[in-house]
Design a protein around this motif. Structure first.
Motif, PDB file in Angstrom:
ATOM      1  N   PRO A 211       8.021 -32.250  21.464  1.00 28.69           N
ATOM      2  CA  PRO A 211       7.449 -31.476  20.389  1.00 28.69           C
ATOM      3  C   PRO A 211       7.386 -29.995  20.387  1.00 28.69           C
ATOM      4  O   PRO A 211       7.910 -29.396  19.703  1.00 28.69           O
ATOM      5  CB  PRO A 211       6.155 -32.133  19.902  1.00 28.69           C
ATOM      6  N   ASP A 212       6.841 -29.546  21.584  1.00 27.62           N
ATOM      7  CA  ASP A 212       6.795 -28.364  21.789  1.00 27.62           C
ATOM      8  C   ASP A 212       7.798 -27.486  22.454  1.00 27.62           C
ATOM      9  O   ASP A 212       7.818 -26.376  22.502  1.00 27.62           O
ATOM     10  CB  ASP A 212       5.292 -27.997  22.785  1.00 27.62           C
ATOM     11  N   LEU A 213       9.001 -28.115  22.197  1.00 21.61           N
ATOM     12  CA  LEU A 213      10.289 -27.603  22.673  1.00 21.61           C
ATOM     13  C   LEU A 213      11.194 -27.250  21.366  1.00 21.61           C
ATOM     14  O   LEU A 213      12.176 -27.006  21.439  1.00 21.61           O
ATOM     15  CB  LEU A 213      11.022 -28.236  23.629  1.00 21.61           C
ATOM     16  N   LEU A 214      10.671 -27.851  20.105  1.00 26.87           N
ATOM     17  CA  LEU A 214      10.912 -27.322  18.945  1.00 26.87           C
ATOM     18  C   LEU A 214      11.406 -26.162  19.050  1.00 26.87           C
ATOM     19  O   LEU A 214      10.437 -25.247  19.158  1.00 26.87           O
ATOM     20  CB  LEU A 214      10.359 -27.776  17.945  1.00 26.87           C
ATOM     21  N   TRP A 215      12.491 -25.509  18.299  1.00 30.68           N
ATOM     22  CA  TRP A 215      12.894 -24.242  18.695  1.00 30.68           C
ATOM     23  C   TRP A 215      13.460 -23.665  17.163  1.00 30.68           C
ATOM     24  O   TRP A 215      14.205 -24.280  16.600  1.00 30.68           O
ATOM     25  CB  TRP A 215      14.139 -24.334  19.651  1.00 30.68           C
ATOM     26  N   HIS A 216      12.963 -22.290  16.965  1.00 34.30           N
ATOM     27  CA  HIS A 216      13.823 -21.691  15.687  1.00 34.30           C
ATOM     28  C   HIS A 216      14.236 -20.526  16.398  1.00 34.30           C
ATOM     29  O   HIS A 216      13.804 -19.649  17.030  1.00 34.30           O
ATOM     30  CB  HIS A 216      12.693 -21.473  14.940  1.00 34.30           C
ATOM     31  N   ASP A 217      15.616 -20.385  16.257  1.00 37.03           N
ATOM     32  CA  ASP A 217      16.377 -19.232  16.486  1.00 37.03           C
ATOM     33  C   ASP A 217      17.629 -18.843  15.703  1.00 37.03           C
ATOM     34  O   ASP A 217      17.632 -19.274  14.720  1.00 37.03           O
ATOM     35  CB  ASP A 217      17.166 -19.505  17.918  1.00 37.03           C
ATOM     36  N   ILE A 218      17.998 -17.586  15.498  1.00 33.09           N
ATOM     37  CA  ILE A 218      18.946 -16.951  14.750  1.00 33.09           C
ATOM     38  C   ILE A 218      20.186 -16.258  15.412  1.00 33.09           C
ATOM     39  O   ILE A 218      19.826 -15.529  16.437  1.00 33.09           O
ATOM     40  CB  ILE A 218      18.408 -15.816  13.647  1.00 33.09           C
ATOM     41  N   HIS A 219      21.205 -16.577  15.199  1.00 36.17           N
ATOM     42  CA  HIS A 219      22.574 -15.980  15.630  1.00 36.17           C
ATOM     43  C   HIS A 219      23.433 -15.738  14.512  1.00 36.17           C
ATOM     44  O   HIS A 219      23.249 -16.258  13.344  1.00 36.17           O
ATOM     45  CB  HIS A 219      23.317 -17.025  16.486  1.00 36.17           C
TER      46      HIS A 219
END
Length: 581
Positions: A211-219
């Motif tokens: 769970p603590d590796l759920l990721w929010h990123d933008i390219h």
């Protein structure tokens, strides 16, 4: 990438070859499952694939250094499977940033390097000798400093261990295809980037995500004339860094190869040119590729008070300049989404603009805790920058009051076990993106964090644009709809004077709901829960650029921290592009 005809140019901070492909048609065409399969397949056809992999200081980041060279071996293995006529179409090399200090110039660094050498040596000697020997062969940066004693089955320090510390990294995350289409932003090719906009738990390699590796990123995908700027950046780096690697790194490594180890055969042409295809037609946006680029610098009277004087010289500071111009022109709001918020320059820009625009709205989205933070953290080089960030949050909150809001993202599930990176009983969605939007007019997406390293030291690239045709506004609404869990039409109806209040309202409502009933993922950022842990550490602003070197030291840094004793060969930056005002 699959459709490349002429070239694929790629560079990242970390690249995991086994990262699974997501598109079924691509997997079918490639006949493989991974990104390395894709690169090898394209190289086997008509295009040349060139990859710059970031290498890391072998004493301060031994794990990442070993990972970089393990990836190099996997590329070499993939190239060996190509036909003789196409083998030269898969080109790659590791590149370590040139900014360095020598331990012998300052007693602090001499002790520090000795400490790090002993730690790496202890790691080898604590492991089973056969396993340690295997890992040793994977870390060429250790060969000159540490030697295996086969008779005693122990590792020992060499007569002349290395005394150089590389203080920066190449942090750009780019892919350019045929000189026509570019991709840039916060994402490396790793499993972490596989999280979807729903931020639901997925399965990786047959296992549920942690769970603590759920990721929010933008390219972002970029087309049009600005692609030529991004391509030129890659070509410039390839020419310079491949020559440095071939003439400096390879001879040093070759002179220290231990028994049972070898270097992969590197095939690359340093004098590549930009693709000869014409860039696509211009769109409605005014776009610019903005960079941070540093080299080893010379001490001078102008920077004598800077603790970093003599380590590096920032030869391109476009990204910070872009922030300065955008914030300096803000009339309504500034939105930040960033892994870190640790820049006194940004703080000063916001305070100054607030004086000029009394109702300026500011929204900042941050991780609950940085990825390097662990339970029971005692490392000052993690805690000090957290303290700096908390101080910036307190200062801006005191000045802007209800017109500024700091927020984090949490998953819509309950935590499996308690952690300091939880909030309201849910694990954080880690914010890794590097985005700024101003007034629905200006936006930037890239690799640069809002901290000293990214603005002055590490190699970074953002794409910034100004668009009078509402495309920046569309980007903001789409992004906020994802994070806040609201229809785009509702967000589109908001007026800027209510932006921060609406974010606060949704965060407050989410705090009182069970995970599954929350609207989106937004909660208030709680910096105060770390105050007891980080204490009252303080750090000079220029020194903050040095902080991503993990576990630097528990000793206080002296004022004369950095110096130089050799003059590096200067490089010539590319001609400056016009800035967007």
């Amino acid at each position: 990438v699959l459709g490349a005809v002429q070239s694929v140019h790629f560079t990242g901070w970390v690249f995991i070859p086994a990262t699974p492909l997501q598109n079924d048609k691509v997997k079918a065409a490639v006949g493989g499952e991974t990104w390395l399969d894709l690169f090898a397949f394209v190289a086997s056809k008509t295009a040349k694939v060139r990859v710059i992999l970031t290498d890391f200081d072998p004493l301060f980041e031994p794990g990442l250094h070993r990972l970089a060279w393990r990836v190099i071996e996997e590329f070499a293995s993939a190239r060996s499977g190509l036909s003789a006529s196409r083998a030269s179409s898969l080109q790659f090399f590791p590149s370590r940033h040139g900014a360095f200090v020598r331990g012998k110039t300052i007693a602090f660094f001499a002790d520090l390097l000795s400490e790090k050498l002993k730690n790496v040596l202890a790691d080898y000697n604590h492991a089973k000798f056969s396993a340690a020997l295997f890992h040793y062969t994977e870390a060429p940066g250790h060969w000159s400093s540490i030697k295996p004693d086969m008779s005693r089955k122990r590792f020992v320090l060499s007569a002349h261990p290395r005394d150089v510390l590389h203080v920066a990294s190449h942090h750009q995350k780019l892919c350019i295809v045929d000189g026509e289409t570019a991709f840039c932003g916060g994402m490396d090719v790793t499993d972490l980037a596989l999280n979807q906009r729903s931020h639901k738990l997925t399965r990786m390699h047959g296992r549920p995500t942690i769970p603590d590796l759920l990721w929010h990123d933008i390219h972002c995908r970029v087309r049009g004339p600005v692609v030529a700027q991004i391509e030129r950046n890659f070509v410039e780096r390839w020419r310079r860094e491949s020559v440095e690697f071939a003439t400096t790194a390879v001879p040093e490594l070759a002179a220290n190869i231990p028994d049972g180890a070898s270097l992969p055969a590197f095939f690359f042409d340093p004098m590549i040119a930009q693709p000869n295809k014409k860039p696509g037609a211009a769109g409605t946006s005014i776009a610019q590729a903005q960079r941070t680029l540093s080299i080893n610098g010379e001490p001078s009277l102008a920077n004598i008070l800077n603790p970093l004087a003599g380590v590096f010289e920032t030869v391109r500071g476009d990204i910070l300049e872009g922030y300065e111009r955008a914030i300096g022109n803000a009339q309504h709001y500034v939105y930040f989404e960033n892994q870190y918020f640790r820049s006194k320059q940004i703080q000063a820009l916001l305070l100054q603009r607030r004086k000029e625009v009394p109702k300026l709205q500011v929204i900042v989205v941050l991780p609950i805790a940085p990825e390097e933070f662990k339970q029971g953290e005692t490392n000052p080089m993690v805690l000090q920058p957290m303290a700096l960030q908390n101080d910036i949050i307190r200062t801006l909150t005191a000045e802007l009051g209800a017109d500024i809001g700091f927020f984090s993202l949490v998953a819509r599930v309950a935590s499996r076990k308690k952690s300091l990176s939880d909030e309201f009983g849910s694990p954080q969605i880690y914010v890794h993106s590097k985005v700024c939007i101003v007034d629905d007019v200006f936006a930037t997406i890239g690799s640069a964090n809002a901290n000293g390293r990214s603005f002055a030291l590490d190699t970074e690239l953002n794409v910034s644009w100004v668009d009078p045709a509402l495309k920046v506004r569309a980007f903001r609404i789409d992004l906020w709809s994802e994070l806040l869990g609201l229809p785009a039409s509702e967000i589109a109806a908001w007026t800027p004077d209510l932006f921060t209040a609406n974010w606060r309202r949704i965060a407050r409502l989410n705090a009182g709901k069970s995970p599954a009933r929350r609207s989106g993922f937004v909660v208030a950022h709680n910096h105060e829960k770390f105050d007891r842990i980080v204490g009252s550490f303080s750090l000079p602003e220029p020194l903050e650029a040095f902080l991503a070197i993990a576990d630097l030291s528990k000793r206080p840094a002296p004022p004369e921290l950095f110096s130089r004793d050799t003059a590096p060969e200067r490089i010539e930056p590319i001609a400056s592009e016009p800035s967007v005002s």
